[in-house]
Scaffold this motif. Structure first.
Motif, PDB file in Angstrom:
ATOM      1  N   VAL A   1       0.835  -1.200   0.000  1.00 44.58           N
ATOM      2  CA  VAL A   1       0.000   0.000   0.000  1.00 44.58           C
ATOM      3  C   VAL A   1       0.870   1.251   0.000  1.00 44.58           C
ATOM      4  N   ALA A   2       1.915   1.241   0.823  1.00 44.12           N
ATOM      5  CA  ALA A   2       2.798   2.401   0.910  1.00 44.12           C
ATOM      6  C   ALA A   2       3.486   2.678  -0.430  1.00 44.12           C
ATOM      7  N   ARG A   3       3.926   1.616  -1.104  1.00 43.21           N
ATOM      8  CA  ARG A   3       4.569   1.814  -2.407  1.00 43.21           C
ATOM      9  C   ARG A   3       3.596   2.413  -3.414  1.00 43.21           C
ATOM     10  N   ARG A   4       2.349   1.954  -3.376  1.00 39.12           N
ATOM     11  CA  ARG A   4       1.351   2.497  -4.305  1.00 39.12           C
ATOM     12  C   ARG A   4       1.124   3.978  -4.059  1.00 39.12           C
ATOM     13  N   LEU A   5       1.178   4.381  -2.792  1.00 40.55           N
ATOM     14  CA  LEU A   5       0.942   5.780  -2.441  1.00 40.55           C
ATOM     15  C   LEU A   5       2.230   6.599  -2.423  1.00 40.55           C
ATOM     16  N   VAL A   6       3.370   5.932  -2.666  1.00 39.40           N
ATOM     17  CA  VAL A   6       4.681   6.583  -2.697  1.00 39.40           C
ATOM     18  C   VAL A   6       4.955   7.303  -1.375  1.00 39.40           C
ATOM     19  N   VAL A   7       4.828   6.567  -0.267  1.00 35.55           N
ATOM     20  CA  VAL A   7       5.116   7.095   1.067  1.00 35.55           C
ATOM     21  C   VAL A   7       5.989   6.090   1.800  1.00 35.55           C
ATOM     22  N   PRO A   8       6.697   6.513   2.858  1.00 37.03           N
ATOM     23  CA  PRO A   8       7.498   5.562   3.645  1.00 37.03           C
ATOM     24  C   PRO A   8       6.612   4.465   4.206  1.00 37.03           C
ATOM     25  N   PRO A   9       7.020   3.193   4.155  1.00 36.98           N
ATOM     26  CA  PRO A   9       6.164   2.107   4.604  1.00 36.98           C
ATOM     27  C   PRO A   9       5.936   2.042   6.095  1.00 36.98           C
ATOM     28  N   HIS A  10       6.875   2.574   6.887  1.00 31.74           N
ATOM     29  CA  HIS A  10       6.683   2.460   8.333  1.00 31.74           C
ATOM     30  C   HIS A  10       7.507   3.492   9.077  1.00 31.74           C
ATOM     31  N   ARG A  11       6.838   4.259   9.913  1.00 30.89           N
ATOM     32  CA  ARG A  11       7.524   5.128  10.871  1.00 30.89           C
ATOM     33  C   ARG A  11       6.941   4.814  12.236  1.00 30.89           C
ATOM     34  N   ASP A  12       7.804   4.597  13.208  1.00 31.16           N
ATOM     35  CA  ASP A  12       7.338   4.266  14.550  1.00 31.16           C
ATOM     36  C   ASP A  12       6.469   5.380  15.107  1.00 31.16           C
ATOM     37  N   GLY A  13       5.410   4.984  15.812  1.00 32.87           N
ATOM     38  CA  GLY A  13       4.534   5.978  16.407  1.00 32.87           C
ATOM     39  C   GLY A  13       5.236   6.867  17.402  1.00 32.87           C
ATOM     40  N   GLY A  14       6.276   6.331  18.054  1.00 33.53           N
ATOM     41  CA  GLY A  14       6.986   7.107  19.063  1.00 33.53           C
ATOM     42  C   GLY A  14       7.959   8.115  18.509  1.00 33.53           C
ATOM     43  N   GLN A  15       8.111   8.139  17.188  1.00 36.58           N
ATOM     44  CA  GLN A  15       9.027   9.118  16.599  1.00 36.58           C
ATOM     45  C   GLN A  15       8.501  10.527  16.805  1.00 36.58           C
ATOM     46  N   ALA A  16       9.398  11.454  17.103  1.00 35.15           N
ATOM     47  CA  ALA A  16       8.975  12.826  17.373  1.00 35.15           C
ATOM     48  C   ALA A  16       8.352  13.477  16.140  1.00 35.15           C
ATOM     49  N   GLN A  17       7.331  14.322  16.369  1.00 35.64           N
ATOM     50  CA  GLN A  17       6.657  14.979  15.260  1.00 35.64           C
ATOM     51  C   GLN A  17       7.604  15.878  14.478  1.00 35.64           C
ATOM     52  N   PHE A  18       8.600  16.442  15.155  1.00 35.12           N
ATOM     53  CA  PHE A  18       9.461  17.423  14.501  1.00 35.12           C
ATOM     54  C   PHE A  18      10.689  16.807  13.844  1.00 35.12           C
ATOM     55  N   VAL A  19      10.961  15.520  14.042  1.00 38.89           N
ATOM     56  CA  VAL A  19      12.155  14.898  13.490  1.00 38.89           C
ATOM     57  C   VAL A  19      11.927  14.570  12.022  1.00 38.89           C
ATOM     58  N   THR A  20      12.877  14.945  11.181  1.00 39.89           N
ATOM     59  CA  THR A  20      12.748  14.663   9.764  1.00 39.89           C
ATOM     60  C   THR A  20      12.982  13.190   9.500  1.00 39.89           C
ATOM     61  N   THR A  21      12.709  12.747   8.284  1.00 39.06           N
ATOM     62  CA  THR A  21      12.862  11.351   7.920  1.00 39.06           C
ATOM     63  C   THR A  21      14.257  10.855   8.272  1.00 39.06           C
ATOM     64  N   PRO A  22      14.381   9.701   8.975  1.00 37.24           N
ATOM     65  CA  PRO A  22      15.687   9.231   9.406  1.00 37.24           C
ATOM     66  C   PRO A  22      16.685   9.030   8.267  1.00 37.24           C
ATOM     67  N   VAL A  23      16.245   8.637   7.078  1.00 36.98           N
ATOM     68  CA  VAL A  23      17.131   8.542   5.929  1.00 36.98           C
ATOM     69  C   VAL A  23      16.670   9.574   4.919  1.00 36.98           C
ATOM     70  N   PRO A  24      17.261  10.756   4.913  1.00 39.06           N
ATOM     71  CA  PRO A  24      16.784  11.834   4.063  1.00 39.06           C
ATOM     72  C   PRO A  24      17.015  11.556   2.586  1.00 39.06           C
ATOM     73  N   ASP A  25      16.532  12.480   1.775  1.00 40.97           N
ATOM     74  CA  ASP A  25      16.761  12.443   0.344  1.00 40.97           C
ATOM     75  C   ASP A  25      18.249  12.232   0.092  1.00 40.97           C
ATOM     76  N   PRO A  26      18.595  11.271  -0.798  1.00 42.78           N
ATOM     77  CA  PRO A  26      19.996  10.909  -0.953  1.00 42.78           C
ATOM     78  C   PRO A  26      20.893  11.981  -1.549  1.00 42.78           C
ATOM     79  N   ALA A  27      20.367  13.092  -1.935  1.00 41.54           N
ATOM     80  CA  ALA A  27      21.216  14.126  -2.538  1.00 41.54           C
ATOM     81  C   ALA A  27      20.972  15.461  -1.850  1.00 41.54           C
ATOM     82  N   GLY A  28      21.947  16.342  -2.026  1.00 40.20           N
ATOM     83  CA  GLY A  28      21.729  17.715  -1.601  1.00 40.20           C
ATOM     84  C   GLY A  28      22.186  18.044  -0.201  1.00 40.20           C
ATOM     85  N   HIS A  29      22.938  17.157   0.470  1.00 40.59           N
ATOM     86  CA  HIS A  29      23.469  17.487   1.783  1.00 40.59           C
ATOM     87  C   HIS A  29      24.825  16.805   1.969  1.00 40.59           C
TER      88      HIS A  29
END
Length: 324
Positions: free
Chosen positions: A179-207
């Motif tokens: 389902v996540a692949r069809r919607l092009v979203v990350p398949p799983h983020r833990d509920g306990g992850q902070a709302q303000f923390v960016t994706t743990p593995v960011p976009d592979p370019a540009g930093h």
């Protein structure tokens, strides 16, 4: 097959409603087996932003659903409609799993379903929820909270995280990932992850750490240190720490631990490897160390996590009322 019922009223947030429709609507082509029966339930024609909706059923239909989802709405300063609150309460009393997306938590709180429980909502409204409902333990720093038969999420993207979490519980990780692949979203983020923390593995370019992340992910079985990461990135440990904070919102060691835990989750879901073997494969060293960090991060021991997500297969019947 139990119904997933969306409780709709005037002034709801159409994005959260749309997310739920996308996840629980027609089954993805790759899913071979039973899927959800989605029902739109409301008191009559309703407006969501600029859109006008015609519900399929009245609010009384909520009491016959396996899962009831309450999207948020814009004006949280106004008490939610009494008929909606009563219908959601009745559905829970009838055995439904009740879920709020974003500010839908105000409905669950008004129905008394969050009393004595931990809950969350969009960070901009957590203080208002806590002040209006002092018997609720409001956590402003998580994406979603799973209390079993009552679940709440933060806003926007976190609503999608919770919807996918429900699919994982009902159908297993493989289907949720589909389902996540069809919607092009990350398949799983833990509920306990902070709302303000960016994706743990960011976009592979540009930093500055773009080349470091994939290098680390290929070596999670090794005893990596901050000095190892800094050496690979060709910068000092202090400089590395500043870049990590800017890109991921956390420290190098915490990021590394998160990746080890995520890899352990994947192995628990997809292999029959022992906990000892998974501890080695994820660089945790021993099963004791893995269990300690896994339980603290995910909230359950590795064995319990495996039973939860391996017991459900794509071909297994989906009980919309099932929960952890």
């Amino acid at each position: 097959m139990k119904t997933v019922a969306l409780a709709v009223t005037d002034g709801m947030l159409h994005l959260e409603l749309s997310l739920a429709c996308e996840v629980f609507g027609p089954a993805p082509a790759a899913v071979d087996g039973p899927w959800y029966d989605l029902a739109l339930c409301g008191p009559g024609p309703v407006r969501a932003g600029r859109f006008r909706l015609e519900p399929d059923h009245g609010l009384d239909r909520l009491a016959r659903a396996g899962t009831v989802i309450v999207p948020g709405w814009a004006d949280v300063d106004v008490d939610p409609p009494a008929e909606l609150v009563d219908a959601v309460r009745a559905a829970h009393e009838a055995g439904a799993r009740v879920v709020s997306l974003c500010t839908g938590a105000f409905v669950l709180a008004a129905a008394g379903l969050l009393d004595g429980k931990r809950a969350t909502t969009h960070w901009a409204h957590t203080r208002a929820l806590a002040e209006r409902h002092p018997r609720v333990t409001v956590d402003p720093d998580v994406l979603y909270v799973d209390n079993g038969s009552v679940l709440t999420s933060a806003g926007k993207a976190a609503a999608m995280d919770l919807c996918l979490h429900l699919v994982r519980l009902d159908h297993g990780a493989s289907v949720a990932n589909t389902v996540a692949r069809r919607l092009v979203v990350p398949p799983h983020r833990d509920g306990g992850q902070a709302q303000f923390v960016t994706t743990p593995v960011p976009d592979p370019a540009g930093h500055p750490l773009a080349d470091l992340f994939p290098w680390v992910l290929q070596r999670l079985d090794q005893p990596l240190t901050v000095e190892d990461l800094a050496r690979r990135a060709r910068m000092s440990s202090r400089h590395l720490g500043r870049h990590f904070r800017a890109v991921t919102g956390t420290t190098p060691l915490q990021w590394l631990l998160t990746q080890r835990i995520r890899h352990a989750q994947e192995l628990l879901e997809t292999t029959d490897d022992s906990v000892d073997a998974i501890a080695t494969a994820t660089g945790m060293g021993t099963a004791t160390t893995l269990r300690r960090h896994f339980n603290r991060t995910v909230g359950v021991p590795p064995d319990t996590y495996r039973r939860t997500f391996r017991a459900r297969t794509p071909s297994a019947p989906c009980d919309g009322g099932a929960h952890r």
